[in-house]
Write a protein that holds these residues in place. Structure first.
Motif, PDB file in Angstrom:
ATOM      1  N   SER A  52      30.007  46.333  37.063  1.00 20.28           N
ATOM      2  CA  SER A  52      29.360  45.137  37.615  1.00 20.28           C
ATOM      3  C   SER A  52      30.354  43.989  37.656  1.00 20.28           C
ATOM      4  O   SER A  52      31.288  43.921  36.849  1.00 20.28           O
ATOM      5  CB  SER A  52      28.171  44.737  36.736  1.00 20.28           C
ATOM      6  OG  SER A  52      27.259  45.804  36.612  1.00 20.28           O
ATOM      7  N   ASN A  53      30.110  43.062  38.580  1.00 18.44           N
ATOM      8  CA  ASN A  53      30.953  41.876  38.654  1.00 18.44           C
ATOM      9  C   ASN A  53      30.942  41.112  37.343  1.00 18.44           C
ATOM     10  O   ASN A  53      29.929  41.048  36.646  1.00 18.44           O
ATOM     11  CB  ASN A  53      30.464  40.946  39.769  1.00 18.44           C
ATOM     12  CG  ASN A  53      30.896  41.410  41.135  1.00 18.44           C
ATOM     13  OD1 ASN A  53      31.956  42.001  41.307  1.00 18.44           O
ATOM     14  ND2 ASN A  53      30.059  41.150  42.132  1.00 18.44           N
ATOM     15  N   GLY A  54      32.100  40.558  36.991  1.00 17.68           N
ATOM     16  CA  GLY A  54      32.190  39.759  35.785  1.00 17.68           C
ATOM     17  C   GLY A  54      33.172  40.350  34.808  1.00 17.68           C
ATOM     18  O   GLY A  54      34.060  41.100  35.188  1.00 17.68           O
ATOM     19  N   GLN A  64      37.961  42.669  34.156  1.00 16.27           N
ATOM     20  CA  GLN A  64      37.313  41.715  35.047  1.00 16.27           C
ATOM     21  C   GLN A  64      37.169  42.362  36.421  1.00 16.27           C
ATOM     22  O   GLN A  64      38.122  42.971  36.919  1.00 16.27           O
ATOM     23  CB  GLN A  64      38.145  40.440  35.158  1.00 16.27           C
ATOM     24  CG  GLN A  64      38.338  39.722  33.834  1.00 16.27           C
ATOM     25  CD  GLN A  64      39.282  38.530  33.951  1.00 16.27           C
ATOM     26  OE1 GLN A  64      40.315  38.622  34.605  1.00 16.27           O
ATOM     27  NE2 GLN A  64      38.928  37.429  33.300  1.00 16.27           N
ATOM     28  N   LEU A  65      35.990  42.203  37.030  1.00 10.91           N
ATOM     29  CA  LEU A  65      35.724  42.803  38.328  1.00 10.91           C
ATOM     30  C   LEU A  65      35.192  41.753  39.280  1.00 10.91           C
ATOM     31  O   LEU A  65      34.267  41.000  38.933  1.00 10.91           O
ATOM     32  CB  LEU A  65      34.720  43.944  38.190  1.00 10.91           C
ATOM     33  CG  LEU A  65      34.242  44.617  39.479  1.00 10.91           C
ATOM     34  CD1 LEU A  65      35.414  45.246  40.233  1.00 10.91           C
ATOM     35  CD2 LEU A  65      33.164  45.651  39.180  1.00 10.91           C
ATOM     36  N   ASN A  66      35.747  41.721  40.477  1.00 12.27           N
ATOM     37  CA  ASN A  66      35.267  40.857  41.557  1.00 12.27           C
ATOM     38  C   ASN A  66      35.172  41.720  42.803  1.00 12.27           C
ATOM     39  O   ASN A  66      36.167  41.959  43.487  1.00 12.27           O
ATOM     40  CB  ASN A  66      36.224  39.680  41.772  1.00 12.27           C
ATOM     41  CG  ASN A  66      35.711  38.708  42.821  1.00 12.27           C
ATOM     42  OD1 ASN A  66      35.064  39.100  43.797  1.00 12.27           O
ATOM     43  ND2 ASN A  66      35.995  37.439  42.626  1.00 12.27           N
ATOM     44  N   LYS A  67      33.960  42.205  43.089  1.00  7.92           N
ATOM     45  CA  LYS A  67      33.788  43.128  44.207  1.00  7.92           C
ATOM     46  C   LYS A  67      33.988  42.424  45.548  1.00  7.92           C
ATOM     47  O   LYS A  67      34.455  43.038  46.507  1.00  7.92           O
ATOM     48  CB  LYS A  67      32.414  43.780  44.141  1.00  7.92           C
ATOM     49  CG  LYS A  67      32.263  44.771  43.001  1.00  7.92           C
ATOM     50  CD  LYS A  67      30.901  45.448  43.040  1.00  7.92           C
ATOM     51  CE  LYS A  67      30.752  46.431  41.897  1.00  7.92           C
ATOM     52  NZ  LYS A  67      29.418  47.089  41.908  1.00  7.92           N
ATOM     53  N   GLN A  70      37.456  42.488  46.007  1.00  7.40           N
ATOM     54  CA  GLN A  70      37.978  43.845  45.838  1.00  7.40           C
ATOM     55  C   GLN A  70      39.156  43.845  44.865  1.00  7.40           C
ATOM     56  O   GLN A  70      40.258  44.350  45.168  1.00  7.40           O
ATOM     57  CB  GLN A  70      38.359  44.446  47.203  1.00  7.40           C
ATOM     58  CG  GLN A  70      37.150  44.625  48.091  1.00  7.40           C
ATOM     59  CD  GLN A  70      37.482  45.085  49.493  1.00  7.40           C
ATOM     60  OE1 GLN A  70      37.120  44.440  50.470  1.00  7.40           O
ATOM     61  NE2 GLN A  70      38.167  46.191  49.606  1.00  7.40           N
ATOM     62  N   VAL A  72      40.204  44.034  40.566  1.00  4.55           N
ATOM     63  CA  VAL A  72      39.854  44.326  39.183  1.00  4.55           C
ATOM     64  C   VAL A  72      41.092  44.075  38.325  1.00  4.55           C
ATOM     65  O   VAL A  72      42.213  44.338  38.768  1.00  4.55           O
ATOM     66  CB  VAL A  72      39.319  45.770  39.040  1.00  4.55           C
ATOM     67  CG1 VAL A  72      40.330  46.784  39.501  1.00  4.55           C
ATOM     68  CG2 VAL A  72      38.874  46.064  37.626  1.00  4.55           C
TER      69      VAL A  72
END
Lengths: 116, 115
Positions: A52-54, A64-67, A70, A72
């Motif tokens: 999940s984002n965040g 950390q993920l920011n879809k 795109q 990580v």
């Protein structure tokens, strides 16, 4: 062609500093993201998974993920010489976006060197 | 809970010979994957099993390569008529079967060197 891009490094940080490792991916439908650590001559070892984002924290590691972007990343706090390794970013595409049921797509890895 | 086990750890053979590698996944993991990794590259997917069924094969898996998982437990990867370009680390991974996004856990790999 689904791709995962990483800066090959080497990334050199002093002991005790924060190491920041980045990864971008091309398949917007990707849903699962993993960081593996690989010591020279050894096999990849799972460090973190994020879906999940965040941010997701586990000990000294934060993924950390920011879809939308795109993107990580992996942060390693209080870096130790034993953290010196190649860090592989791996992405699993979503099935109904033409992704397979099986494979992970890996980047080439970023080589991290932590200097005492 | 033992990890993924691969044998042999190293294999040196002459060009043109056949080689076979074995992988024993983590017990109760019904998904098993084979990857190949060359120096400076990330692992590249070769093939994938759900129990005994081989569900996917990469374009990298030429007709000289064959993989089996006859009883849904261990798997073998055979390379026939080996070529110099087959020199690589062959990695096996396994994961639980109930969700597609479960992490894959790797064995120590088999390093193949073609003389």
């Amino acid at each position: 062609q689904k791709e995962v891009e990483q800066n090959s490094g080497p990334l050199s940080v002093p002991e005790g500093a924060i190491a920041s490792l980045n990864c971008t991916y091309s398949d917007r439908g990707s849903q699962s993201f993993f960081w593996y650590r690989q010591y020279s001559g050894k096999s990849p070892e799972l460090i973190m998974s994020i879906y999940s984002n965040g941010d997701k924290e586990d000990g000294r590691f934060t993924a950390q993920l920011n879809k939308a972007s795109q993107y990580v990343s992996l942060l390693i706090r209080d870096s130790q010489p034993s953290d010196s390794a190649t860090y592989l970013c791996a992405v699993k595409p979503l099935l109904n976006y033409g992704g397979s049921q099986g494979n992970l797509i890996f980047g080439k890895g970023t080589k991290l060197s932590v200097k005492p | 809970d033992t990890g993924v086990s691969q044998n042999p750890r190293h294999k040196i053979t002459k060009r043109g010979q056949n080689v076979t590698f074995r992988c024993d996944p983590i017990s109760e993991h019904n998904r098993l994957y084979w990857y190949r990794q060359t120096l400076g590259q990330g692992p590249e997917f070769l093939t994938y099993f759900q129990n005994e069924a081989q569900l996917e094969k990469s374009r990298l898996l030429s007709d000289r390569f064959s993989a089996e998982r006859p009883k849904g437990s261990f798997s073998t990867l055979e390379i026939q008529r080996t070529e110099q370009g087959d020199s690589a680390m062959y990695l096996c991974a396994s994961s639980p079967g109930w969700q597609h996004n479960q992490p894959q856990h790797f064995g120590d790999g088999t390093r193949l060197s073609i003389l």
